[in-house]
Design a protein around this motif. Structure first.
Motif: not given
Lengths: 133, 133
Positions: A111-114, A34-37, B6-12, B27-33
């Motif tokens: 993309x994330x923003x849109x 997260x931070x790197x980006x 069953x709970x979902x990995x947050x990312x809020x 949103x990006x942190x999902x990509x980060x995963x």
DNA sequence: CAGGATCCACACGGATACTG
DNA sequence: CAGTATCCGTGTGGATCCTG
């Protein structure tokens, strides 16, 4: 062994077969950080100082900022320039490699923003379905 | 409260000002995963079954696969289709949103693949400098 | 100002056993 | 087959205090 603080966040291939897939993953996981980006985005406009970045990001601890910058430096994405003045001054700047990475990253951020509303909507719907079960 | 599994990995978003920056970050942190990206790539060619994905990824625990797929489903990136047969069968498939995300992700993966040697080189050099200090 | 050193909590992820 | 449930180690990150 070096102090924990100065060691870099690893992100190494898992020394496992399927190596190139893993190698790519190890590069991607830097983006995943997260931070790197955020740092990369902030450095696009030009060099920044440590506390300057800290203020711009907002919510990052100096520990994580240090670790993140070290990681970026290690990957050759960022240069660290120390001015031996008093008080000390350190500039961080994207390398050519870093600027190259910034392009796809920006596309992704775009993309994330849109599409962020759609994703947030999907999340809300999903959570709603799962709360009232 | 639902079971942990069953709970979902947050990312809020962190419920913090500078909200849109944070929202994009979430949103990006999902990509980060790490796993999410791999799964998305694997699903580009078409729907896949659970164990099929597990085998293709290689090295993921069924727990993380479940969690990752739930997260992707929650974000509206993947659909989950259950066939009530015996034995049970579940197909996972990218949504339009997911396919949209796959494009910038592929671009990023492409960059990562192309520049992976340079990054690895930079890492080696950095580590070497830091070992012999 | 730009970090290093330490302590600590907790979220993440692996391993294993069980089920419809 | 496609998951749950549970236990448990560890990595990651925050808070705090200290230095050149």
């Amino acid at each position: 062994m070096k102090p924990e603080h100065t060691r870099v966040p690893a992100i190494q291939p898992l020394a496992h077969e399927g190596a190139d897939c893993r190698a790519v993953a190890s590069v991607l996981s830097r983006v995943g950080d997260k931070w790197s980006v955020l740092i990369i985005m902030l450095l696009i406009d030009g060099p920044r100082r440590f506390n300057e970045l800290k203020r711009m990001v907002g919510g990052i601890s100096q520990r994580m900022l240090t670790l993140t910058l070290r990681g970026l430096e290690r990957d050759g994405l960022v240069t660290r320039t120390v001015f031996p003045t008093i008080p000390p001054r350190v500039d961080y700047e994207l390398t050519d490699l870093g600027r190259g990475l910034a392009q796809p990253v920006k596309a992704l951020g775009q993309w994330a923003f849109e599409h962020q509303p759609q994703i947030q909507g999907a999340r809300d719907k999903f959570d709603e379905r799962n709360d009232k079960d």
